[in-house]
Design an enzyme around this catalytic site. Structure first.
Site, PDB file in Angstrom:
ATOM      1  N   GLU A 156      35.912  36.316 -19.526  1.00  0.00           N
ATOM      2  CA  GLU A 156      37.335  36.661 -19.620  1.00  0.00           C
ATOM      3  C   GLU A 156      38.254  35.515 -20.024  1.00  0.00           C
ATOM      4  O   GLU A 156      39.147  35.123 -19.256  1.00  0.00           O
ATOM      5  CB  GLU A 156      37.821  37.233 -18.275  1.00  0.00           C
ATOM      6  N   GLU A 349      31.230  43.929 -16.224  1.00  0.00           N
ATOM      7  CA  GLU A 349      31.850  44.070 -14.896  1.00  0.00           C
ATOM      8  C   GLU A 349      32.565  45.402 -14.815  1.00  0.00           C
ATOM      9  O   GLU A 349      33.227  45.815 -15.767  1.00  0.00           O
ATOM     10  CB  GLU A 349      32.917  42.991 -14.611  1.00  0.00           C
TER      11      GLU A 349
HETATM   12  C1  GBH Z   1      37.467  39.857 -12.936  1.00  0.00           C
HETATM   13  O1  GBH Z   1      38.758  39.714 -13.435  1.00  0.00           O
HETATM   14  C2  GBH Z   1      36.833  38.515 -12.753  1.00  0.00           C
HETATM   15  O2  GBH Z   1      35.919  38.241 -13.802  1.00  0.00           O
HETATM   16  C3  GBH Z   1      36.155  38.333 -11.423  1.00  0.00           C
HETATM   17  O3  GBH Z   1      35.898  36.991 -11.211  1.00  0.00           O
HETATM   18  C4  GBH Z   1      37.005  38.953 -10.339  1.00  0.00           C
HETATM   19  O4  GBH Z   1      36.514  38.694  -9.061  1.00  0.00           O
HETATM   20  C5  GBH Z   1      37.048  40.431 -10.589  1.00  0.00           C
HETATM   21  O5  GBH Z   1      37.497  40.722 -11.860  1.00  0.00           O
HETATM   22  C6  GBH Z   1      37.935  41.188  -9.593  1.00  0.00           C
HETATM   23  O6  GBH Z   1      39.259  40.788  -9.705  1.00  0.00           O
HETATM   24  O7  GBH Z   1      47.729  45.452 -11.355  1.00  0.00           O
HETATM   25  O8  GBH Z   1      46.485  47.418 -11.717  1.00  0.00           O
HETATM   26  O9  GBH Z   1      47.323  46.315 -13.593  1.00  0.00           O
HETATM   27  C7  GBH Z   1      39.507  40.917 -13.484  1.00  0.00           C
HETATM   28  C8  GBH Z   1      40.793  40.816 -14.231  1.00  0.00           C
HETATM   29  C9  GBH Z   1      43.111  41.226 -14.199  1.00  0.00           C
HETATM   30  C10 GBH Z   1      41.651  43.032 -13.700  1.00  0.00           C
HETATM   31  C11 GBH Z   1      44.248  41.919 -13.533  1.00  0.00           C
HETATM   32  C12 GBH Z   1      42.829  43.762 -13.049  1.00  0.00           C
HETATM   33  C13 GBH Z   1      45.356  43.888 -13.029  1.00  0.00           C
HETATM   34  C14 GBH Z   1      45.288  45.213 -12.354  1.00  0.00           C
HETATM   35  N1  GBH Z   1      41.841  41.614 -13.633  1.00  0.00           N
HETATM   36  N2  GBH Z   1      44.106  43.350 -13.619  1.00  0.00           N
HETATM   37  S1  GBH Z   1      46.800  46.157 -12.254  1.00  0.00           S
END
Ligand code: GBH
Length: 439
Positions: A156, A349
């Site tokens: 990411e 993921e």
């Molecule tokens: C991943 O990132 C990572 O790779 C991992 O390390 C982490 O533990 C896992 O996900 C869980 O977080 O407010 O509803 O719009 C995820 C990236 C970015 C996904 C923020 C969700 C916002 C959700 N995330 N996004 S929302």
């Protein structure tokens, strides 16, 4: 309760679970410092004030964790190799042992070479970090390449740029907004250089894990559509276009440092497969002239878009909406945009945070997303694998230990691992799918 069996996935479909080094390993004394250690030490950065110094103590308990993987019945395990451990005397020995243990358990190792824990002192604003990353990749492959055949370069880069360098919610905590763009470019360049270094060492099965999700305009009004399109560029096309089409979306290249045209040739090295981390869609509208809240972040008023709440769907404990059909939309959209340039896809993921050992919501989440994935495949998208985030509850970055994404519960006081209902459910799904694949 989910009772209907899932549709059959094709023979050879790769089933796995994912973790990352900083989130589970602990054993901070057996590695060098990373930007995450420095960030965590600043008061107020991590919500519950916790650190990843011990985390799940996976460094010492990897045998038990590999046994959990074996008993779960997954084909593959995606973990990350901590760059600041590799730079530490003897650090690669740990991954050597882990890979041996996985091979003995019949679980295929799928390492990610960078999952946000940059060695302290390195900086993605510096172009040279890209070359350093390629050296790191070569060094790891040199040690593990006799037993590892599938590699993931970066996790990411979008979130690392956005959260770490534009909005300051993750390490290294910068708030550069659009001046963070070089961080994206240097990571993409690092990816391309690493692909070349890995191939030079004989690797033939290389991908990347990018965070993607559909962007929904808040309404049909042109200003909302335009704002949503802008957000879609930032999250999706800024990364997928250079990798798959060899060019940046309109207007971006002019904002980047260096000889972008020649870097793009490196970035667009053909991939053997394309990894997607999918969590949720995002609804975006025109700027509202005020700060807004987004997933625990405060978005400054000056951004040319605003993120809106998605109503009408269940939400996880993290507040993220559960929208399985948006995974089908994402994948068919990718297939439309990139056509033959899109290599086979792997979902690297997908998962959710919920409390509790009897986690029926997680089961419903995974069941729904697997059906949505199958629908995308039925519509012609070539998907070769699916990895659940995550094997274990772990250090959820700025949220500390408050969010639990695991199929296996971790008691951070005793380090006891307890499989949740979702673990047993997935075990049964895998058995059933194996039976179907045999016919
Ligand atoms: C991943 O990132 C990572 O790779 C991992 O390390 C982490 O533990 C896992 O996900 C869980 O977080 O407010 O509803 O719009 C995820 C990236 C970015 C996904 C923020 C969700 C916002 C959700 N995330 N996004 S929302």
């Amino acid at each position: 309760m989910v009772t209907n069996p899932l549709p059959a996935f094709p023979p050879g479909f790769l089933w796995g679970v994912s973790t990352s080094a900083h989130q589970i390993e602990g054993a901070v004394d057996k590695r060098d410092a990373s930007v995450w250690d420095a960030f965590t030490a600043e008061p107020g950065r991590v919500k519950d004030g916790s650190t990843a110094e011990v985390a799940c103590d996976h460094y010492h308990r990897y045998r038990e964790d590999v046994a959990l993987l074996r008993d779960l019945g997954v084909d593959a395990y995606r973990f990350s190799v901590s760059w600041p451990r590799v730079t530490h005397e003897g650090g690669l020995d740990f991954y050597d042992r882990l890979v041996d243990e996985l091979c003995a358990a019949g679980v295929r190792p799928v390492p990610t070479l960078f999952h946000w824990d940059l060695p302290l002192g390195l900086d993605w604003l510096e172009r040279d970090t890209a070359a350093r990353f390629a050296d790191h990749a070569a060094r790891v492959a040199d040690r593990l390449g006799d037993r590892v055949d599938r590699w993931i370069t970066l996790n990411e880069p979008a979130e690392h740029t956005l959260l770490g360098h534009a909005l300051g919610a993750h390490a290294p905590g910068r708030t550069l907004l659009f001046d963070a763009l070089p961080v994206a470019h240097h990571q993409l360049l690092a990816h391309g250089l690493a692909v070349r270094a890995l191939r030079a060492g004989g690797a033939t099965d290389i991908g990347i894990a990018n965070s993607h999700g559909p962007t929904w305009p808040a309404s049909g009004r042109p200003e909302d559509v335009e704002a949503a399109d802008f957000y879609d560029v930032l999250l999706n096309r800024l990364f997928a276009d250079p990798l798959l089409l060899g060019r940046y979306p309109d207007g971006i290249a002019a904002l980047l440092p260096g000889d972008v045209e020649s870097d793009l040739k490196v970035i667009a090295e053909p991939l053997d497969w394309y990894g997607i981390n999918y969590y949720q869609p995002t609804k975006v509208g025109a700027p509202e002239g005020t700060e807004s809240e987004f997933s625990g972040l405060t978005l400054p008023a000056e951004l040319p878009f605003s993120v809106r709440k998605i109503d009408g769907y269940p939400v996880t404990d993290f507040g993220w909406p559960v929208v399985p059909e948006a995974l089908t939309e994402l994948l068919t959209g990718f297939r439309e945009r990139y056509g033959e340039r899109l290599p086979p896809v792997v979902i690297t993921e997908n998962g959710c945070s919920y409390e509790g050992l009897d986690d029926q919501e997680r089961i419903a989440f995974l069941d729904g997303h697997l059906r949505a994935l199958h629908a995308a495949m039925a519509a012609g998208v070539d998907v070769r694998g699916y990895f659940v985030w995550s094997l274990l509850d772990n250090f959820e970055w700025a949220e500390g230990y408050a969010r639990r994404f695991g199929l296996v519960h971790v008691d951070y006081g005793t380090q006891a691992r307890t499989p949740k209902s979702s673990y047993r459910w997935l075990h049964n799904v895998l058995r059933e799918q194996a039976g179907k694949a045999r016919g």
